[in-house]
Design an enzyme around this catalytic site. Structure first.
Site, short mmCIF file in Angstrom:
data_model
loop_
_atom_site.label_atom_id
_atom_site.label_comp_id
_atom_site.label_asym_id
_atom_site.label_seq_id
_atom_site.Cartn_x
_atom_site.Cartn_y
_atom_site.Cartn_z
N GLY A 168 11.96 11.79 5.92
CA GLY A 168 11.20 10.49 5.89
C GLY A 168 9.69 10.90 5.60
O GLY A 168 9.12 9.89 4.49
N ASP A 169 9.00 11.87 5.87
CA ASP A 169 7.65 12.19 5.36
C ASP A 169 8.03 12.50 3.77
O ASP A 169 7.01 12.30 3.09
CB ASP A 169 7.33 13.51 5.87
CG ASP A 169 6.51 13.31 7.36
OD1 ASP A 169 5.92 12.38 7.40
OD2 ASP A 169 6.72 14.23 8.23
N LEU A 170 8.92 13.39 3.29
CA LEU A 170 9.07 13.55 1.94
C LEU A 170 9.23 12.53 1.07
O LEU A 170 8.66 12.39 -0.09
CB LEU A 170 10.25 14.78 1.73
CG LEU A 170 9.92 16.16 2.39
CD1 LEU A 170 11.31 16.87 2.52
CD2 LEU A 170 8.79 16.80 1.90
#
Length: 381
Positions: A168-170
């Site tokens: 999700g962050d990436l």
């Protein structure tokens, strides 16, 4: 520096992973990235470990190549003035504070755009800047669950699993960098910067792909089903004599070649829809045919038949694979305290006719405040 964003200045107020991944991508493309960190402790990820290399977190090293570091206390008037001076020169500002924090720090968007109308601002949150849960804090695994990804990942419906990297962050970082490049292109025509917003929620929903339309169009709720594709068969992981291999039989032409090569009984398995409907029987038929072959023998036979197939490599096998190196996915840098480092490299390559123009002069991830004095001197020029 080289790359398509050479000459672009990025001020990075973000920390952890989504924002830093976005700014690392911009740095890979040639932008100058100045990372602003809290005095004393720096980015949160500097403390995320083990493993550490010396005093440096390998987590931090994964997301901060091609950057400079300066420590500034955003609650201190003098340091905040340095931030504003940086922003006045910047093309891009990246931040991932919770909604309202920039205003409380005296760095509200209206002020920033007044100081620099050409500024492109990338703002990343957990669940969005508005809406009924707009102010909610977001961490990757929570977002993977809330955005449905964990319900699609695992051995079955009762076994939700997170993806093995903070996807999700990436993805939010990738979408953010994509938005910045689009906004810079727009600015070249209008002369005015804009605000780009994304979130972990938006990024994960943005890659639901066929699982999204499976629900919105067909009213089917996808569930985890292990290592086999829900809509294509055979497509997944199959056991053989000494382990397993993966195959992707994505067309009827491939199925005909595959079934002929392994002399499979195909009654009732003629079409992809048939094979999806009778997946358990299909898997049993295929694994019976594979049972007498080692993975090396099986991969050779699949290659001869023209069937897409592959191993499941461990991380050490990936990073010692000649193909990985050939694609520029390993870079060597000289770190100021750790010495020579080998890092994962950027995933994009650029060519001008037959000549590769991909940036090659990569910077190592910075130590805390490594460039503070030189950045202040540059501002005073």
């Amino acid at each position: 520096m080289h790359g398509p964003l050479n000459g672009v200045l990025v001020v990075d107020l973000s920390r952890a992973l989504a924002g830093p991944h976005a700014t690392m991508m911009l740095g890979d493309l040639g932008a100058r990235v100045i990372k602003v960190e809290a005095p004393g402790r720096g980015d949160d990820t500097r403390g995320w470990g083990p493993p550490f290399a010396g005093d440096e977190s390998t987590y931090f090293l994964s997301a901060n190549r091609n950057k400079e570091s300066i420590t500034l206390d955003l609650k201190d008037d003098a340091d905040r003035d340095v931030v504003l001076r940086l922003i006045e020169r910047a093309d891009v500002l990246v931040e991932n504070f919770r909604t309202g924090v920039l205003d409380r720090l005296g760095l509200g968007l209206d002020l920033l755009r007044e100081r620099n109308p050409r500024l492109v601002v990338l703002s990343i949150t957990g669940f969005g800047h508005d809406g009924p849960e707009g102010g909610r804090a977001g961490y990757d695994q929570i977002a993977q669950g809330e955005a449905g990804l964990m319900s699609l990942t695992g051995s079955g419906p009762e076994d939700p699993q997170r993806v093995g990297v903070p996807i999700g962050d990436l993805l939010a970082g990738m979408y953010g960098a994509y938005g910045v490049v689009a906004a810079l292109h727009e600015r070249s025509a209008t002369g005015v910067g804009c605000i780009v917003r994304t979130s972990l929620l938006a990024a994960i929903v943005g890659v639901h792909a066929f699982q999204g339309t499976r629900y919105t169009v067909a009213d089917e709720v996808g569930v985890a089903q292990g290592n086999h594709h829900p809509s294509i068969a055979p497509y997944g992981l199959f056991r053989c004599a000494d382990g397993a291999v993966q195959i992707a039989v994505g067309s009827e032409g491939l199925w005909e070649r595959f079934s002929a090569a392994f002399e499979l009984a195909t009654d009732g398995l003629t079409t992809n829809a048939d094979r999806v409907a009778h997946r358990d029987r299909l898997i049993a038929v295929i694994e019976a045919a594979f049972s007498g072959l080692t993975s090396a023998e099986l991969l050779a036979k699949l290659a001869d038949a023209g069937i897409p197939a592959g191993r499941v490599r461990s991380m050490d096998e990936v990073y010692t694979w000649d193909q990985t190196a050939s694609q520029g996915l390993l870079i060597d840098v000289e770190h100021s305290t750790l010495g020579p480092l080998r890092l994962p490299g950027p995933p994009l390559r650029f060519f001008d006719g037959s000549r590769e123009t991909t940036r090659g002069d990569h910077r190592p991830p910075p130590t805390l405040d490594e460039h503070g004095a030189s950045i202040r001197a540059w501002l005073d020029e």
